[in-house]
Write a protein that holds these residues in place. Structure first.
Motif, PDB file in Angstrom:
ATOM      1  N   ALA A 104       0.843  -1.200   0.000  1.00  0.00           N
ATOM      2  CA  ALA A 104       0.000   0.000   0.000  1.00  0.00           C
ATOM      3  C   ALA A 104       0.877   1.248   0.000  1.00  0.00           C
ATOM      4  O   ALA A 104       1.770   1.389   0.837  1.00  0.00           O
ATOM      5  N   ASN A 105       0.608   2.153  -0.957  1.00  0.00           N
ATOM      6  CA  ASN A 105       1.396   3.383  -0.966  1.00  0.00           C
ATOM      7  C   ASN A 105       0.711   4.455  -0.116  1.00  0.00           C
ATOM      8  O   ASN A 105      -0.482   4.365   0.185  1.00  0.00           O
ATOM      9  N   LEU A 106       1.470   5.479   0.243  1.00  0.00           N
ATOM     10  CA  LEU A 106       0.964   6.494   1.170  1.00  0.00           C
ATOM     11  C   LEU A 106      -0.218   7.280   0.609  1.00  0.00           C
ATOM     12  O   LEU A 106      -1.131   7.645   1.346  1.00  0.00           O
ATOM     13  N   ASP A 107      -0.203   7.539  -0.689  1.00  0.00           N
ATOM     14  CA  ASP A 107      -1.325   8.261  -1.290  1.00  0.00           C
ATOM     15  C   ASP A 107      -2.626   7.467  -1.149  1.00  0.00           C
ATOM     16  O   ASP A 107      -3.684   8.027  -0.867  1.00  0.00           O
ATOM     17  N   GLU A 108      -2.537   6.175  -1.366  1.00  0.00           N
ATOM     18  CA  GLU A 108      -3.683   5.283  -1.234  1.00  0.00           C
ATOM     19  C   GLU A 108      -4.179   5.241   0.211  1.00  0.00           C
ATOM     20  O   GLU A 108      -5.381   5.283   0.474  1.00  0.00           O
ATOM     21  N   ILE A 109      -3.247   5.160   1.137  1.00  0.00           N
ATOM     22  CA  ILE A 109      -3.590   5.123   2.559  1.00  0.00           C
ATOM     23  C   ILE A 109      -4.295   6.418   2.970  1.00  0.00           C
ATOM     24  O   ILE A 109      -5.348   6.392   3.611  1.00  0.00           O
ATOM     25  N   LYS A 110      -3.704   7.544   2.573  1.00  0.00           N
ATOM     26  CA  LYS A 110      -4.314   8.838   2.903  1.00  0.00           C
ATOM     27  C   LYS A 110      -5.703   8.971   2.298  1.00  0.00           C
ATOM     28  O   LYS A 110      -6.636   9.460   2.953  1.00  0.00           O
ATOM     29  N   ALA A 111      -5.859   8.532   1.054  1.00  0.00           N
ATOM     30  CA  ALA A 111      -7.150   8.656   0.379  1.00  0.00           C
ATOM     31  C   ALA A 111      -8.232   7.866   1.100  1.00  0.00           C
ATOM     32  O   ALA A 111      -9.367   8.347   1.266  1.00  0.00           O
TER      33      ALA A 111
END
Length: 264
Positions: A104-111
């Motif tokens: 999981a990348n950070l952008d995905e996590i934040k979204a």
């Protein structure tokens, strides 16, 4: 039930499809006025036309991405001024992506947190003062059985739904004495386009297809309990029984359920 929703003002986020659209249909059938919010305004307009042709209710549609808190403030301020007050808020917007934690990348996590958690809280905060002044209202948060039972490849999604349940449970205790109902809805997998994003490979859907809930069924369970003092709606019941066993015997449950949990 018809008398309970007749003339009530209902806001539904994520209303362009799935259980959001089905809840809108059922609530309109019972005489509720609707504010339908989602990113796809074209789908909302189509749903508005369908409902207005069948029922004599007021329907407002607005494009809204609940990841954008400034947009939430603007849209809710506008629709609240137009409709006067809100009786029921259904926080239905949400999405998930099934990946191992290291993928999981950070952008995905934040979204996922921005939509599933922060957006839900922002929408709720904008109706709370009005509900408290009136001493009436109902906040319905669509959580998930993933908020009770964490499984592999759902670490981030499950974390967001655990957060939703924590927020919902605290909110319920805060509002108990002021006449506002707070309900958590915890469904298992539902046959909607949710899995077009969540399950890119289609593996999970293929493995659990026979167990998936119909969106019409889930929507019916929610609408039937609008403006009632319902703590939780857990679907299906057998899956919720698993969450109870998990809470009591987590190590045993994880060991025995390992094969089932890895079907993603």
């Amino acid at each position: 039930m018809k008398n309970r929703l007749q003339g009530k003002n209902v806001i539904i986020t994520g209303a362009s499809g799935g259980i959001g659209a089905e809840m809108a249909r059922l609530a309109a059938r019972q005489g509720a006025n609707l504010v339908l919010l989602a990113r796809s305004v074209d789908k909302l307009q189509s749903l508005k036309t369908e409902l207005e042709q069948s029922y004599k209710v007021s329907i407002i549609v607005r494009s809204l991405d609940v990841a954008n808190t400034d947009a939430i403030t603007d849209v809710f301020t506008e629709v609240m001024a137009e409709m006067g007050h809100v009786d029921i808020l259904v926080n239905n917007a949400g999405f998930g992506v099934f990946r191992h934690a290291h993928e999981a990348n950070l952008d995905e996590i934040k979204a996922m947190f921005e939509v599933n958690v922060i957006g839900l809280m922002a929408c709720t905060s904008l109706v709370l003062l009005s509900m408290r002044r009136r001493g009436s209202g109902h906040i319905i948060n669509i959580a998930s059985q993933a908020g009770k039972i964490a499984t592999p490849k759902s670490s981030v999604y499950s974390a967001t739904k655990h957060a939703v349940l924590g927020y919902t449970n605290s909110l319920r205790m805060e509002l108990r004495e002021v006449g506002i109902f707070v309900t958590a809805v915890n469904p298992g997998p539902i046959a909607t386009n949710f899995f077009e994003i969540a399950d890119e490979q289609g593996t999970y859907v293929k493995n659990i297809k026979s167990f998936m809930l119909k969106p019409e069924y889930v929507a019916k369970q929610v609408v039937e309990r609008m403006m009632t003092n319902t703590r939780e709606i857990n679907l299906p019941r057998w899956m919720n029984a698993g969450s109870v066993i998990y809470a009591l015997f987590p190590r045993m449950f994880e060991r025995i359920g390992r094969r089932a949990f890895n079907q993603k």
